[in-house]
Design a protein around this motif. Sequence first.
Motif, short mmCIF file in Angstrom:
data_model
loop_
_atom_site.label_atom_id
_atom_site.label_comp_id
_atom_site.label_asym_id
_atom_site.label_seq_id
_atom_site.Cartn_x
_atom_site.Cartn_y
_atom_site.Cartn_z
N SER A 183 -57.67 21.42 13.56
CA SER A 183 -58.45 22.33 14.41
C SER A 183 -59.75 22.73 13.71
O SER A 183 -60.81 22.84 14.36
CB SER A 183 -57.63 23.57 14.75
OG SER A 183 -56.51 23.23 15.54
N ILE A 199 -62.18 19.82 14.16
CA ILE A 199 -62.74 19.79 15.52
C ILE A 199 -63.81 20.87 15.69
O ILE A 199 -64.93 20.60 16.17
CB ILE A 199 -61.62 19.98 16.57
CG1 ILE A 199 -60.78 18.71 16.70
CG2 ILE A 199 -62.20 20.37 17.92
CD1 ILE A 199 -61.42 17.62 17.52
N ASN A 200 -63.48 22.09 15.31
CA ASN A 200 -64.43 23.20 15.47
C ASN A 200 -65.69 23.00 14.63
O ASN A 200 -66.80 23.32 15.07
CB ASN A 200 -63.75 24.52 15.09
CG ASN A 200 -62.67 24.92 16.10
OD1 ASN A 200 -62.80 24.66 17.29
ND2 ASN A 200 -61.60 25.54 15.62
N ASN A 225 -68.00 19.66 23.33
CA ASN A 225 -67.10 20.82 23.35
C ASN A 225 -65.73 20.50 23.94
O ASN A 225 -64.75 21.20 23.65
CB ASN A 225 -67.73 21.96 24.15
CG ASN A 225 -68.92 22.56 23.44
OD1 ASN A 225 -69.01 22.53 22.21
ND2 ASN A 225 -69.86 23.11 24.20
N ASP A 226 -65.65 19.47 24.78
CA ASP A 226 -64.37 19.14 25.40
C ASP A 226 -63.51 18.19 24.55
O ASP A 226 -62.53 17.61 25.03
CB ASP A 226 -64.58 18.54 26.79
CG ASP A 226 -65.46 17.28 26.75
OD1 ASP A 226 -66.01 16.97 25.68
OD2 ASP A 226 -65.60 16.62 27.80
N SER A 227 -63.86 18.04 23.29
CA SER A 227 -63.04 17.24 22.37
C SER A 227 -61.73 17.97 22.10
O SER A 227 -61.63 19.19 22.22
CB SER A 227 -63.80 17.01 21.07
OG SER A 227 -65.00 16.29 21.29
N TYR A 228 -60.71 17.22 21.69
CA TYR A 228 -59.40 17.84 21.51
C TYR A 228 -58.51 17.02 20.57
O TYR A 228 -58.85 15.88 20.21
CB TYR A 228 -58.69 18.03 22.86
CG TYR A 228 -58.51 16.75 23.65
CD1 TYR A 228 -57.38 15.95 23.50
CD2 TYR A 228 -59.47 16.35 24.59
CE1 TYR A 228 -57.21 14.80 24.24
CE2 TYR A 228 -59.31 15.20 25.33
CZ TYR A 228 -58.17 14.42 25.15
OH TYR A 228 -58.00 13.27 25.88
N HIS A 250 -58.19 23.57 21.76
CA HIS A 250 -58.43 22.13 21.63
C HIS A 250 -57.16 21.34 21.32
O HIS A 250 -57.23 20.25 20.76
CB HIS A 250 -59.46 21.88 20.53
CG HIS A 250 -60.78 22.51 20.80
ND1 HIS A 250 -61.62 22.10 21.81
CD2 HIS A 250 -61.42 23.54 20.19
CE1 HIS A 250 -62.70 22.83 21.82
NE2 HIS A 250 -62.62 23.72 20.85
#
Length: 327
Positions: free
Chosen positions: A39, A42-43, A53-56, A81
């Motif tokens: 996480s 990702i951030n 921003n819509d990555s996960y 995410h």
Amino acid sequence: MNNEIINQNTVRSEIPSLAIVVPCYNEAEAFSRGVTELSKVINDLIAKKKIKNDSYILFIDDGSTDNTWFQIKQAGEEMLHVRGLKLSRNQGQRVAMLAGLTSINTDVSISVDVDLQDDLNCIEQMIDKYMQGNEIVYGVRDDRSKDSIFKRNTANMFYKLINLMGVNHIPNHSEYRLLSKRAIHCLLEYKEQNLYIRGVLPLIGFKSDKVFYARQERIDGQTKYSFFKLLSLAIEAITSFSVFPLRLIAILGFGTCILAIISMFYGVISKIGGFAVQGWSSLIISIFFLSGVQLLSLGVIGEYIGKIYIETKQRPKFFIDETIGKF
């Protein structure tokens, strides 16, 4: 001038959406640390405007018998995410990974193990290489000092053997890689049941690159790859991409026939010359040797026939039992 045109055509300008695909099997001990660190990655990449921003992160529960799925569901409810996918039963890491790849809808995916032995700093490097026009970016270990001497030597032997058999394989590459949407689409076109992904990817032929890292020791939980699973993986890799073992049987059979003819002439000459040695030792040795060769040959042929049998049934690779998050 031509090089400038090529570079302009291959370098990407639009940042991608990213799905980090993480197969999990009985990883209750390692999950908490894994989801926290991933996480952060990702951030951090979103903050740097390296990904959308819509990555996960997509966790695939491969039929775990502990509370791995409970932790995935909890993380999916608490973290923006995180998404999850639960298979109906244990199918193995590669099938779990394929289930994840068929479920994502992002520009790129990066597959990684939840135990975090692979260096997460390479994720940003992979994204950078994707932006340079690469469709596949391999994570390659350039330092295996943390492995045991036995594992290190057997791995080196495997890579040499599989290259000798003509299989295009990336040495010291496991499952840590980036795939573009285009590469994923091509990978999923391969329909065989026992899909050896490491061997298939070089066959796709798109522009690719590598990032190098040192694999760390596992901190939480235990490895799921025993010696026999690794041996099975090696056999599958060889039989999926090479008929060399079958050719070796033919060569061995031809050589045995030549030896038999030589032995026959020697026996006839010995009998005529009157110096034939009486005894059964040579006979017993020959019988055991030829019997061993025959059984080994049948085993190799049986391995290929078994793969054909599995492929002809065309059974579904997996079933999805439950999901968490938006798909």
